[in-house]
Each structure stands twice: as structure tokens, then as C-alpha cells.
Design a protein around this motif. Structure first.
Motif, PDB file in Angstrom:
ATOM      1  N   ARG A 118       0.841  -1.213   0.000  1.00 30.41           N
ATOM      2  CA  ARG A 118       0.000   0.000   0.000  1.00 30.41           C
ATOM      3  C   ARG A 118       0.864   1.247   0.000  1.00 30.41           C
ATOM      4  O   ARG A 118       1.840   1.339   0.750  1.00 30.41           O
ATOM      5  CB  ARG A 118      -0.879  -0.026   1.249  1.00 30.41           C
ATOM      6  CG  ARG A 118      -1.849   1.152   1.421  1.00 30.41           C
ATOM      7  CD  ARG A 118      -2.700   0.888   2.646  1.00 30.41           C
ATOM      8  NE  ARG A 118      -3.554   1.978   3.043  1.00 30.41           N
ATOM      9  CZ  ARG A 118      -4.888   1.983   2.909  1.00 30.41           C
ATOM     10  NH1 ARG A 118      -5.498   0.966   2.347  1.00 30.41           N
ATOM     11  NH2 ARG A 118      -5.599   3.000   3.345  1.00 30.41           N
ATOM     12  N   ASN A 156      -1.329   6.740   2.039  1.00 31.56           N
ATOM     13  CA  ASN A 156      -2.749   6.378   2.133  1.00 31.56           C
ATOM     14  C   ASN A 156      -3.080   6.036   3.589  1.00 31.56           C
ATOM     15  O   ASN A 156      -2.715   4.979   4.081  1.00 31.56           O
ATOM     16  CB  ASN A 156      -3.020   5.188   1.203  1.00 31.56           C
ATOM     17  CG  ASN A 156      -4.503   4.949   0.997  1.00 31.56           C
ATOM     18  OD1 ASN A 156      -5.345   5.595   1.618  1.00 31.56           O
ATOM     19  ND2 ASN A 156      -4.814   4.007   0.133  1.00 31.56           N
ATOM     20  N   PRO A 157      -3.782   6.955   4.293  1.00 28.30           N
ATOM     21  CA  PRO A 157      -3.971   6.785   5.735  1.00 28.30           C
ATOM     22  C   PRO A 157      -4.890   5.618   6.092  1.00 28.30           C
ATOM     23  O   PRO A 157      -5.671   5.165   5.255  1.00 28.30           O
ATOM     24  CB  PRO A 157      -4.616   8.107   6.149  1.00 28.30           C
ATOM     25  CG  PRO A 157      -5.248   8.643   4.916  1.00 28.30           C
ATOM     26  CD  PRO A 157      -4.431   8.151   3.764  1.00 28.30           C
ATOM     27  N   VAL A 171     -13.520  11.360   9.732  1.00 32.59           N
ATOM     28  CA  VAL A 171     -12.195  11.985   9.714  1.00 32.59           C
ATOM     29  C   VAL A 171     -12.295  13.250  10.554  1.00 32.59           C
ATOM     30  O   VAL A 171     -13.160  14.101  10.320  1.00 32.59           O
ATOM     31  CB  VAL A 171     -11.758  12.295   8.266  1.00 32.59           C
ATOM     32  CG1 VAL A 171     -10.510  13.181   8.243  1.00 32.59           C
ATOM     33  CG2 VAL A 171     -11.497  10.999   7.503  1.00 32.59           C
ATOM     34  N   LEU A 211      -0.982  13.036   7.663  1.00 29.44           N
ATOM     35  CA  LEU A 211      -1.972  14.124   7.740  1.00 29.44           C
ATOM     36  C   LEU A 211      -2.166  14.596   9.191  1.00 29.44           C
ATOM     37  O   LEU A 211      -1.731  13.933  10.133  1.00 29.44           O
ATOM     38  CB  LEU A 211      -3.316  13.650   7.179  1.00 29.44           C
ATOM     39  CG  LEU A 211      -3.310  13.155   5.721  1.00 29.44           C
ATOM     40  CD1 LEU A 211      -4.613  12.445   5.393  1.00 29.44           C
ATOM     41  CD2 LEU A 211      -3.082  14.330   4.783  1.00 29.44           C
ATOM     42  N   THR A 216      -5.137  14.880  10.370  1.00 28.65           N
ATOM     43  CA  THR A 216      -6.405  14.263  10.753  1.00 28.65           C
ATOM     44  C   THR A 216      -6.227  12.755  10.916  1.00 28.65           C
ATOM     45  O   THR A 216      -5.230  12.186  10.479  1.00 28.65           O
ATOM     46  CB  THR A 216      -7.454  14.504   9.652  1.00 28.65           C
ATOM     47  OG1 THR A 216      -6.886  14.083   8.415  1.00 28.65           O
ATOM     48  CG2 THR A 216      -7.860  15.966   9.580  1.00 28.65           C
ATOM     49  N   ALA A 239      -8.787   8.961  10.932  1.00 30.96           N
ATOM     50  CA  ALA A 239     -10.098   8.371  10.664  1.00 30.96           C
ATOM     51  C   ALA A 239     -10.412   7.346  11.751  1.00 30.96           C
ATOM     52  O   ALA A 239      -9.541   6.552  12.121  1.00 30.96           O
ATOM     53  CB  ALA A 239     -10.083   7.711   9.288  1.00 30.96           C
ATOM     54  N   PRO A 283      -6.862  -1.519   7.157  1.00 38.57           N
ATOM     55  CA  PRO A 283      -7.432  -1.412   5.817  1.00 38.57           C
ATOM     56  C   PRO A 283      -7.955  -2.791   5.414  1.00 38.57           C
ATOM     57  O   PRO A 283      -7.884  -3.732   6.208  1.00 38.57           O
ATOM     58  CB  PRO A 283      -6.217  -1.025   4.966  1.00 38.57           C
ATOM     59  CG  PRO A 283      -5.066  -1.676   5.664  1.00 38.57           C
ATOM     60  CD  PRO A 283      -5.416  -1.747   7.131  1.00 38.57           C
ATOM     61  N   ARG A 341     -15.731   9.134   0.835  1.00 35.98           N
ATOM     62  CA  ARG A 341     -15.892   7.857   0.126  1.00 35.98           C
ATOM     63  C   ARG A 341     -17.278   7.296   0.420  1.00 35.98           C
ATOM     64  O   ARG A 341     -17.587   7.006   1.572  1.00 35.98           O
ATOM     65  CB  ARG A 341     -14.841   6.853   0.611  1.00 35.98           C
ATOM     66  CG  ARG A 341     -15.033   5.467  -0.005  1.00 35.98           C
ATOM     67  CD  ARG A 341     -14.013   4.474   0.464  1.00 35.98           C
ATOM     68  NE  ARG A 341     -14.268   4.011   1.819  1.00 35.98           N
ATOM     69  CZ  ARG A 341     -13.473   3.171   2.480  1.00 35.98           C
ATOM     70  NH1 ARG A 341     -12.361   2.754   1.921  1.00 35.98           N
ATOM     71  NH2 ARG A 341     -13.768   2.787   3.699  1.00 35.98           N
ATOM     72  N   ARG A 383      -6.731  15.711   0.686  1.00 37.88           N
ATOM     73  CA  ARG A 383      -6.760  15.346   2.094  1.00 37.88           C
ATOM     74  C   ARG A 383      -7.137  13.880   2.300  1.00 37.88           C
ATOM     75  O   ARG A 383      -7.048  13.364   3.394  1.00 37.88           O
ATOM     76  CB  ARG A 383      -7.733  16.252   2.863  1.00 37.88           C
ATOM     77  CG  ARG A 383      -7.378  17.703   2.710  1.00 37.88           C
ATOM     78  CD  ARG A 383      -7.707  18.544   3.923  1.00 37.88           C
ATOM     79  NE  ARG A 383      -8.963  18.236   4.553  1.00 37.88           N
ATOM     80  CZ  ARG A 383     -10.030  19.051   4.568  1.00 37.88           C
ATOM     81  NH1 ARG A 383      -9.974  20.202   3.937  1.00 37.88           N
ATOM     82  NH2 ARG A 383     -11.112  18.707   5.208  1.00 37.88           N
ATOM     83  N   SER A 384      -7.622  13.214   1.274  1.00 39.03           N
ATOM     84  CA  SER A 384      -7.922  11.790   1.388  1.00 39.03           C
ATOM     85  C   SER A 384      -7.260  11.036   0.249  1.00 39.03           C
ATOM     86  O   SER A 384      -7.901  10.625  -0.705  1.00 39.03           O
ATOM     87  CB  SER A 384      -9.428  11.555   1.359  1.00 39.03           C
ATOM     88  OG  SER A 384      -9.688  10.200   1.633  1.00 39.03           O
ATOM     89  N   GLY A 408      -6.201   8.223  -0.358  1.00 38.51           N
ATOM     90  CA  GLY A 408      -6.607   6.869  -0.740  1.00 38.51           C
ATOM     91  C   GLY A 408      -7.584   6.866  -1.881  1.00 38.51           C
ATOM     92  O   GLY A 408      -7.623   5.932  -2.684  1.00 38.51           O
TER      93      GLY A 408
END
Ligand code: AMP
Ligand code: MG
Length: 322
Positions: free
Chosen positions: A60, A64-65, A101, A116, A118, A120, A143, A197, A224-225, A227
Motif C-alpha cells: 500500500r 494512504n492513511p 475523519v 496528515l 487528521t 479516521a 485497511p 468515500r 486530504r484523502s 486513498g
């Protein structure tokens, strides 16, 4: 590494097996486990070394958080700054397939947040998942338990096929309830909630509870996202969109809830509901891939409500359209 699988009862998982899996998490290892959405690949979210193993096992991208899975609202409080909107939605929809988030607290390592500010958070609606998180005594970054870019696993055999030799342990809790991932919303600015998403929790019921519409992120918020920018959920053969009433692309296998004219039923899955379509989409991709068909046609679900938006998102990404 030898990957062991243990089967647990979905409503009453063996405390012995949960404790065993929790010890792997505490020791910095990787455990795949069922949630109500898809199977997750878990590590201690507060241990940067453990989290880095997730990125390696999946291949990954590091920016990608990951989502921190928690066992209740108070647990989530330790890792992010809640506001009224998030608190209200958590009380109504947790446990469930809705991820928030929010501004991260310092305790969350940078690698878990993808660098980031932030983080999730989500409380999954699955007894095995919640028991594991509670027993491990730490939030679990998880994930989906597939090789990055591939269709997400909805059963433990699929996890095993992608992750054998790369992870320590798989908890097999049967097949999942929803089949596509959680809905991710950004509540950093509670006056401007964003849909990062679409997923298993339908937009309209979130909006009704919020009393606001969820905006689609512009290009700045999209960054900011990260992924959401990668190709995802895709089998190794082409996925083509089929719309009701149109001609089925030649020689493709087919999945959908309507039956196209001239469809070859030997290579078709007709689902009897939209929910079953969502549950069967990813496993259908993998099934047809293993049967060496030349392409897969999938029905574009043109419905306004429920899981249709999430399903369209997964289908368009698998088809390489977004
Ligand atoms: P996955 O775990 O692969 O299902 O993806 C998690 C989703 O949540 C990805 O689309 C991420 O970009 C998104 N996500 C996770 N953490 C954050 C964050 N801190 N900010 C924005 N999006 C996030
Ligand atoms: Mg995934």
C-alpha cells in the motif's frame, strides 16, 4: 512466516482465540479479522513499526492513511477531537459502517495518519472485531486485507490467498454482512461535512441526521484523502459497465440484478437484491478472474438510495473510470 487461520463463532467468538489474536496485535504483529463491511488487516494503530508492516504486506502507498478501529465512543475520544456533529452521528450510527475523519490527537503516529493532521475512526459492528480491539486494549489500524488495488476480501479464504506468508493470524468469522467498505466522511469542519468515500452506510440517512448535505470534496480537499486517488478494487481482467436495456459486451461474464438479453447463464451471476449484489461484487470479480474469462460486464445500479452510491463508486473504480 506461517499464517495460521482459526475459525470463530460470529456471535460468540472463543475468548481463547480472541486472546491469542490480541497477543499478536500487542506484540506488533498482523491479524486479519472480519468486520461487517469487508475483512480487515489489523495492527496496533499506536505502534508505528506494526503499522508499517500493514503497508508492506499489502504493497500500500505510504501516503494512504488508515482507519483506527475502536470499541466504543469513549475509546475514539482518545485519538481524535470530536465535535457535536461527530458525537451525534456516533451515538446514532455506531457500531456501524460509518468512518469519521477528525483532527488527530498527538498520540496517533504519523504513519497511521498517512502524514496528515487528521485521523479516521470507526467502531465496527462485528462481535469478533470488537472483542479483538477491546482485548488488545489498543485501537486497531485496519485497511482491507487484500493486496493493494485488488478486490477486497469478503471471506477468510480470499484473505488467505492474498496474505498467506505475509501475516501472522487470520480470524475466520464467516462471510461479511455488507461486502463493500465503510462510508468515510470528513467532519473536520462541521459546517461543511464532506463525503470522502461512499460506502455501506447510505448518504441519505447520514444527511437526514446531520440536517445538512454531504458535499463532494473539491480538488483541494481530495488531496486530504489520498486513498481515493488510487485505482482500487480491480480484478486483473477488464471490467465493463452494462446499463439496463443496452447490449451486453461480447464474450464478457456478467454480474447484476437484471438479466440482459442473450446472457450466457454459464458465466453470469444474477443477484436477487441490491444488497446481495454489493455482498457478492468483489467475490464475483475474483471468481470470474480465476475462470479466465476475457472480461466482466457489471450492471450500473441506477438507484438513488441505499448502498447504490457505494456500489457505483466501487464499480467505476474497478472499471478504471474514476
Ligand atoms: P481503506 O482502509 O483502504 O478502506 O481506506 C480508508 C479510506 O479512508 C481511504 O480512502 C483513506 O483515504 C480514508 N482516510 C483514512 N484516514 C484519513 C484521513 N486522516 N483523512 C482523510 N481520509 C482518510
Ligand atoms: Mg481497501
Amino acid at each position: 512466516m506461517i499464517t495460521k487461520t482459526a475459525t470463530v463463532d460470529r456471535w460468540n467468538p472463543s475468548p481463547h482465540l480472541i486472546a491469542k489474536a490480541a497477543r499478536v496485535i500487542q506484540a506488533g504483529g498482523l491479524v486479519a479479522f472480519p468486520t461487517e463491511t469487508v475483512y480487515g488487516l489489523g495492527a496496533d494503530a499506536l505502534n508505528p513499526e506494526a503499522v508499517s508492516k500493514i503497508f508492506t504486506a499489502k504493497g500500500r502507498p505510504q501516503d494512504n492513511p488508515l482507519i483506527l478501529h475502536v470499541y466504543n465512543i469513549a475509546h475514539a475520544y482518545q485519538f481524535v477531537e470530536f465535535n457535536d456533529a461527530a458525537m451525534n452521528l456516533a451515538k446514532v450510527f455506531w457500531p456501524g459502517p460509518l468512518t469519521f475523519v477528525l483532527p488527530a490527537k498527538d498520540i496517533v503516529p504519523s504513519i497511521t495518519r498517512g502524514g496528515l493532521e487528521t485521523a479516521a475512526v470507526r467502531m465496527p459492528d462485528n462481535v469478533t472485531a470488537l472483542s479483538l480491539i477491546f482485548t488488545a486494549g489498543t485501537p486497531i489500524a485496519a485497511p482491507s486485507a487484500n493486496i493493494s488495488g485488488r478486490p477486497s476480501p469478503t471471506d477468510s479464504d480470499t484473505v488467505y490467498r492474498d496474505m498467506n506468508g505475509k501475516i501472522d493470524f487470520i480470524l475466520d468469522g464467516g462471510s461479511v454482512k455488507f461486502g463493500i467498505e465503510s462510508t468515510v466522511i470528513d467532519l473536520t469542519d462541521e459546517k461543511r461535512p464532506l463525503m470522502l468515500r461512499p460506502g455501506s452506510m447510505p448518504r441519505e440517512i447520514i444527511e437526514k441526521e446531520l440536517g445538512m448535505t454531504l458535499e463532494v470534496p473539491d480538488s483541494v480537499s481530495k488531496k486530504r484523502s489520498p486513498g481515493t486517488n488510487y485505482r482500487h478494487y480491480a480484478p486483473s481482467i477488464p471490467v465493463k459497465i452494462w446499463r439496463k436495456g443496452s447490449k451486453l459486451p461480447a464474450d464478457c461474464a456478467y454480474m447484476g440484478i437484471d438479466k440482459p438479453k442473450n446472457v450466457d447463464m454459464k458465466k453470469a451471476i444474477i443477484f436477487d437484491s441490491l444488497g446481495n449484489y454489493a455482498r457478492g461484487l468483489f467475490s464475483g470479480f475474483r471468481k470470474f478472474e480465476s475462470e479466465n474469462v476475457s472480461c466482466i460486464a457489471v450492471q450500473w445500479p441506477e438507484y438513488e438510495f441505499g448502498i447504490a452510491e457505494g456500489l457505483r463508486d466501487r464499480i467505476s473504480r474497478a472499471a478504471g473510470l474514476s
